[in-house]
Design a protein around this motif. Structure first.
Motif, PDB file in Angstrom:
ATOM      1  N   TYR A  66       0.857  -1.197   0.000  1.00 11.93           N
ATOM      2  CA  TYR A  66       0.000   0.000   0.000  1.00 11.93           C
ATOM      3  C   TYR A  66       0.890   1.242   0.000  1.00 11.93           C
ATOM      4  O   TYR A  66       1.439   1.612   1.023  1.00 11.93           O
ATOM      5  CB  TYR A  66      -0.901   0.010   1.228  1.00 11.93           C
ATOM      6  N   PHE A  67       1.018   1.854  -1.178  1.00 14.29           N
ATOM      7  CA  PHE A  67       1.781   3.098  -1.273  1.00 14.29           C
ATOM      8  C   PHE A  67       0.845   4.263  -0.982  1.00 14.29           C
ATOM      9  O   PHE A  67      -0.339   4.072  -0.701  1.00 14.29           O
ATOM     10  CB  PHE A  67       2.426   3.222  -2.658  1.00 14.29           C
ATOM     11  N   GLU A  68       1.381   5.463  -1.107  1.00 15.69           N
ATOM     12  CA  GLU A  68       0.618   6.649  -0.715  1.00 15.69           C
ATOM     13  C   GLU A  68      -0.682   6.789  -1.500  1.00 15.69           C
ATOM     14  O   GLU A  68      -1.724   7.098  -0.948  1.00 15.69           O
ATOM     15  CB  GLU A  68       1.494   7.886  -0.927  1.00 15.69           C
ATOM     16  N   ASN A  69      -0.596   6.560  -2.799  1.00 17.90           N
ATOM     17  CA  ASN A  69      -1.783   6.783  -3.630  1.00 17.90           C
ATOM     18  C   ASN A  69      -2.107   5.577  -4.502  1.00 17.90           C
ATOM     19  O   ASN A  69      -2.840   5.686  -5.456  1.00 17.90           O
ATOM     20  CB  ASN A  69      -1.555   8.031  -4.519  1.00 17.90           C
ATOM     21  N   GLU A  70      -1.524   4.452  -4.171  1.00 16.99           N
ATOM     22  CA  GLU A  70      -1.770   3.275  -5.008  1.00 16.99           C
ATOM     23  C   GLU A  70      -1.508   1.999  -4.212  1.00 16.99           C
ATOM     24  O   GLU A  70      -0.638   1.975  -3.340  1.00 16.99           O
ATOM     25  CB  GLU A  70      -0.861   3.296  -6.237  1.00 16.99           C
ATOM     26  N   VAL A  71      -2.269   0.977  -4.528  1.00 19.84           N
ATOM     27  CA  VAL A  71      -1.989  -0.328  -3.942  1.00 19.84           C
ATOM     28  C   VAL A  71      -1.489  -1.240  -5.062  1.00 19.84           C
ATOM     29  O   VAL A  71      -2.095  -1.314  -6.126  1.00 19.84           O
ATOM     30  CB  VAL A  71      -3.229  -0.897  -3.218  1.00 19.84           C
ATOM     31  N   PRO A 104       5.030  -3.753   4.486  1.00 22.10           N
ATOM     32  CA  PRO A 104       5.260  -2.317   4.724  1.00 22.10           C
ATOM     33  C   PRO A 104       6.058  -1.686   3.577  1.00 22.10           C
ATOM     34  O   PRO A 104       6.828  -2.378   2.894  1.00 22.10           O
ATOM     35  CB  PRO A 104       6.082  -2.293   6.021  1.00 22.10           C
ATOM     36  N   HIS A 121      -5.988   1.618   5.241  1.00 21.03           N
ATOM     37  CA  HIS A 121      -5.186   2.095   4.120  1.00 21.03           C
ATOM     38  C   HIS A 121      -5.842   3.228   3.329  1.00 21.03           C
ATOM     39  O   HIS A 121      -5.675   3.305   2.103  1.00 21.03           O
ATOM     40  CB  HIS A 121      -4.848   0.931   3.187  1.00 21.03           C
ATOM     41  N   LEU A 140      -7.660   2.609  -0.151  1.00 22.37           N
ATOM     42  CA  LEU A 140      -7.002   2.126  -1.383  1.00 22.37           C
ATOM     43  C   LEU A 140      -7.509   0.732  -1.734  1.00 22.37           C
ATOM     44  O   LEU A 140      -7.447  -0.175  -0.903  1.00 22.37           O
ATOM     45  CB  LEU A 140      -5.492   2.069  -1.189  1.00 22.37           C
ATOM     46  N   LEU A 141      -8.020   0.583  -2.935  1.00 24.85           N
ATOM     47  CA  LEU A 141      -8.508  -0.731  -3.388  1.00 24.85           C
ATOM     48  C   LEU A 141      -7.959  -1.010  -4.784  1.00 24.85           C
ATOM     49  O   LEU A 141      -7.731  -0.085  -5.569  1.00 24.85           O
ATOM     50  CB  LEU A 141     -10.034  -0.745  -3.432  1.00 24.85           C
ATOM     51  N   ARG A 142      -7.766  -2.290  -5.059  1.00 24.58           N
ATOM     52  CA  ARG A 142      -7.213  -2.660  -6.363  1.00 24.58           C
ATOM     53  C   ARG A 142      -8.238  -2.449  -7.484  1.00 24.58           C
ATOM     54  O   ARG A 142      -9.425  -2.665  -7.268  1.00 24.58           O
ATOM     55  CB  ARG A 142      -6.787  -4.138  -6.334  1.00 24.58           C
ATOM     56  N   LYS A 179      -7.967   7.956  -7.145  1.00 27.74           N
ATOM     57  CA  LYS A 179      -6.552   7.831  -7.491  1.00 27.74           C
ATOM     58  C   LYS A 179      -6.252   8.549  -8.820  1.00 27.74           C
ATOM     59  O   LYS A 179      -5.266   9.257  -8.935  1.00 27.74           O
ATOM     60  CB  LYS A 179      -6.211   6.343  -7.615  1.00 27.74           C
ATOM     61  N   ARG A 182     -10.670  10.273  -0.794  1.00 27.95           N
ATOM     62  CA  ARG A 182     -10.740   8.915  -1.349  1.00 27.95           C
ATOM     63  C   ARG A 182     -11.669   8.034  -0.524  1.00 27.95           C
ATOM     64  O   ARG A 182     -12.479   7.285  -1.070  1.00 27.95           O
ATOM     65  CB  ARG A 182      -9.336   8.318  -1.408  1.00 27.95           C
TER      66      ARG A 182
END
Lengths: 276, 557
Positions: free
Chosen positions: A46-51, A100, B82, B85-87, B127, B136
């Motif tokens: 899980y990055f700042e703006n993207e997984v 992490p 998180h 945040l989702l894929r 995103k 978000r």
């Protein structure tokens, strides 16, 4: 603060070479390796703006009974202190751990999701590209066979992100004590323009102090000129992409370099924040 | 653009997209059911759910490599841990796998898949436009509300469910965009298809006797909810222990569901058809059949979801609830045949609300779903009674809702603006105090006194001068007797007086655990040690100072 490098260990001969390269990197830069021995074929970052979901190839789960000992042996033989072994604390699902992302570096083979047999020059897997794209840390892409590098080679293209890459190269050079060479492919910008950028960024003194040689390629293509990069250098290169068109072309220079040079590469992505 | 207007605009877009996802799933299910119905006459039809579930699990595992559960807990986890945040793959993967599971006869609901799909659409739109974490999370809520609102044509229930379960809090900044998304989702469904679960043409005359009798129904639905939740968990744990590939387990589970369906076809699929008949008062069968149907539907759903099928528990809750409502109606009618009870369809509706409230611990969702699908408030009094009581009774036996239980057990559910959430949003690396001076273990006390004179700290980490490894700590209070005895200055080494076996903290430890350890051991600060190297100190004072700042940030909106 202690600098740490994440390494996903693959208990195979290729994995051994990769960890050797990581250990060598850590030893020269006084970094603690953090080793993750996967127990599942998937994990999330899980990055700042993207997984980013990383689907490992099945060789990552090979011989789990010997994996820890092998990793420990490789790191210790390199003269490093005992590495840290990462045990994921959080899981998105029972077989989907979250890894992490607050490390200073990460080491990745060119492809993390495909079978070892498919890995060769000329291919950086989509997962590795997404990690490079999203991570705050630079990603080390080791050469297929461990080869100690004795100098650093920064490819400097003049952009704001290239300046960040150059700063990182200079910092690594001063920590490791290894010589630093800078290579610039002239295009629309000429030598004077690049020197102005360095001056504007206030890097003149540091360039004089750290850089052994600044080579300008005035003719031929980058692909042809890469022959001039020493075979025993760690190549430090930026991979950028801002805006729609640039996003599509993300990492095109990185691809050219890695498809031609068998050297290990340290790739600095667009979200890199100077941690070292 | 103003933040609220921006979120309302994005909320509408996400609501429309989620509504379209729900409509796509609906037509996918219609297509599957229509094309597979010709096979229903064959004796081997019981393998159909098995094949559907096997293909569904293969699709999830091998094609899209989802590796996650039924949907709602994943959305809650992503919001909780998180920042939503989702894929991207989650925006379509569960729609397809759910279509395969339910379309072939598996007993599950389409709501959880469509919720994760909507939530993922919201997350990925956020995103794409580089929105911040708070925005978000709101769009994830919008996606969930739009999707649920569209699948049921129930805008209020969609909104309330999202706020009760997904977001876990009511805040003005969230409610408005979520409401807009809910309206957008419902409007899309009204434009593109006829609602399946709609009883606006029915009216119920609920008198005092029926209202009082609903208390008994609350007890029944609570008991059924507890059995249902435990059956789902047990089935999942049991199948996990079977050493077979996941798709073979799914096939076996599906075949068992198919076998149940041969005798009781009402348990197959999402069951909206059965709900319709029950609420209309057209469902035949006595008390015994109703008991059997409740048990069979619970078993079929546990086998479907626990053994590898894809889907949610929302629709099964409605079906089991309406069976339970009818069962209860038949029972009281048998006990007191002389009394006039409200139409049995009303009890079916109350049963649905009771099961949703009990299983999900979401009483408002239960109440507003029934109000939405009936379009009137005839049943509101018993509805509130059944929902509130069912939730309360279930809470005694099952302290957490079905969706949140696993997350709570693993310490992964962080309710917004709570202590755990504030602590989780801070990390030890942000709090480490690095202005500590380390001292070597072979330092003489006399030299140490000089160090103390130049330092403003009470704690001194002791390290090995050769390896740099952390050895122990010296706290001024512990060595005060020696400090003023100059005779010892040249004879005592720090290794003789330092405290060893000190409680240390790793840089990646959870702050809540660190605080617990500080409280348990009466400590005000602890050394942070990584790979036997001293990194710095972490103190309660700094932690609470940062805690307050973080709390202010989190409660600003």
């Amino acid at each position: 603060m202690e600098t740490q490098m994440l390494h996903i260990f693959r208990n195979t001969p290729l994995g051994r070479e990769t960890l050797l390269q990581t250990s060598y990197f850590c030893k020269h830069l006084d970094i603690l390796p953090v080793i993750y021995i996967p127990r599942y074929l998937k994990f999330l970052m899980y990055f700042e703006n993207e997984v980013v979901q990383v689907d490992l190839d099945s060789s990552y789960l090979r011989s789990p009974d010997t994996a820890r000992d092998h990793a420990l042996q490789i790191v210790k033989n390199m003269g490093l202190p005992e590495p840290k072994f990462l045990e994921p604390k959080h899981f998105t699902a029972s077989t989907l751990p979250d890894i992490p992302v607050d490390y200073d570096f990460m080491s990745c083979p060119r492809s993390i999701s495909d079978l070892t047999s498919k890995i060769g020059l000329g291919y950086i897997g989509p997962r590795v590209r997404r990690i490079v794209h999203s991570a705050r840390f630079p990603v080390l892409i080791p050469s297929s066979v461990f080869k100690p590098w004795k100098s650093l080679a920064v490819l400097f293209g003049g952009s704001a992100n290239a300046v960040k890459t150059l700063r990182l190269g200079m910092r690594l050079s001063s920590i490791s004590g290894l010589p630093l060479d800078v290579f610039t492919q002239e295009g629309r910008r000429k030598r004077g323009d690049y020197e102005n950028i360095i001056q504007q960024e206030g890097l003149n003194t540091e360039m004089d102090k750290c850089v052994r040689n600044w080579r300008f390629f005035e003719s031929r293509s980058l692909a042809e000129n890469l022959y001039e990069v020493p075979d025993d250098a760690l190549i430090v290169v930026g991979a950028y992409g801002h805006g729609l068109v640039k996003e599509l072309l993300f990492g095109s220079t990185m691809e050219i370099v890695q498809s031609i040079c068998p050297n290990s590469m340290l790739i600095v992505g667009p979200n890199y924040r100077a941690l070292i | 653009m103003d933040d609220r207007l921006l979120l309302i605009a994005f909320g509408a877009v996400v609501g429309v997209c989620s509504g379209l996802a729900a409509v796509a799933l609906y037509y996918g299910l219609v297509f599957m059911v229509e094309h597979l119905s010709v096979l229903r006459e064959h004796w081997w039809v019981f393998v159909l759910p098995g094949i559907g579930m096997a293909v569904s699990s293969l699709f999830l595992e091998k094609v899209v490599r989802e590796g996650a559960g039924h949907g709602v807990p994943e959305v809650v986890y992503s919001v909780s841990r998180h920042g939503g945040l989702l894929r991207l793959r989650s925006s379509f993967s569960r729609l397809i796998s759910n279509c395969l599971t339910i379309g072939s006869g598996g007993s599950a609901g389409p709501e959880a898949p469509v919720i994760i799909s909507g939530a993922s659409i919201g997350s990925n739109i956020a995103k794409l436009f580089s929105l911040n974490e708070r925005q978000r999370i709101t769009l994830v809520g919008c996606g969930s509300a739009g999707a649920l609102s569209a699948i049921f044509n129930a805008p209020v229930a969609g909104m309330v469910f999202t706020i009760e379960i997904i977001m876990g809090e009511w805040s003005a900044a969230n409610v408005v965009p979520i409401a807009v998304a809910s309206v957008a989702g419902a409007q899309i469904t009204r434009l593109l298809r006829a609602p399946e679960v709609s009883f606006t043409h029915l009216s119920f005359n609920v008198d005092l006797t029926s209202t009082l009798a609903s208390v008994g129904l609350a007890v029944v639905t609570a008991a059924v909810s507890i059995i249902f939740a435990r059956a789902l968990r047990y089935s999942h744990h049991f199948s996990d222990k079977i050493p077979l590939p996941v798709w073979i387990r799914a096939f076996i589970g599906g075949c068992l569901v198919g076998a149940i369906g041969l005798m009781l076809p009402g348990v197959l699929g999402e069951g909206y058809h059965s709900i319709g008949k029950m609420v209309e008062g057209a469902f035949a069968g006595g008390l015994g059949l109703m008991v059997l149907l409740v048990a069979a539907k619970i078993l079929a759903t546990a086998l479907t979801l626990g053994w590898g099928g894809s889907g949610g528990i929302f629709a099964p809750c409605l079906v089991i609830g309406s069976f339970a409502g009818l069962m209860y109606h038949r029972f009281i009618d048998l006990l007191w045949p002389g009394l006039s009870w409200v139409n049995e369809g009303c009890y079916a509706l109350l049963g649905m609300a009771g099961l949703i409230s009990g299983t999900m611990h979401a009483p408002l969702t239960g109440i507003f779903l029934i109000v939405d699908i009936t379009g009137r408030y005839d049943t509101i009094l018993p509805l509130i009674l059944v929902s509130a009581l069912s939730t309360t009774i279930c809470h005694v036996f099952e302290p957490a809702s079905f969706y949140l239980r696993d997350l709570i057990e693993k310490g992964q559910y962080l309710k917004p603006r709570t202590d755990a959430k504030v602590l989780a949003d801070m990390s030890i690396s942000e709090l480490v105090e690095k202005d500590c001076r380390t001292v070597p273990r072979n330092m003489l006390l006399g030299d140490f006194v000089k160090v103390v004179q130049q330092s403003h700290r009470d704690y001194f980490p002791v390290v090995d001068e050769n390896t740099g490894e952390f050895q122990g700590m010296i706290h001024l209070n512990d060595i005060r007797p020696y400090l003023f005895d100059s005779v010892m200055y040249e004879t005592v080494f720090l290794e003789q007086i330092m405290k060893i076996n000190v409680e240390t903290v790793d840089i990646h430890d959870e702050l809540s655990d660190v605080l617990d350890r500080m409280d348990a051991n009466g400590l005000f600060s602890m050394p942070v040690v990584s790979s036997n190297r001293f990194v710095g100190m972490i103190s309660k004072a700094t932690l609470l100072d940062r805690y307050r700042n973080e709390l202010i940030v989190q409660t600003q909106h």
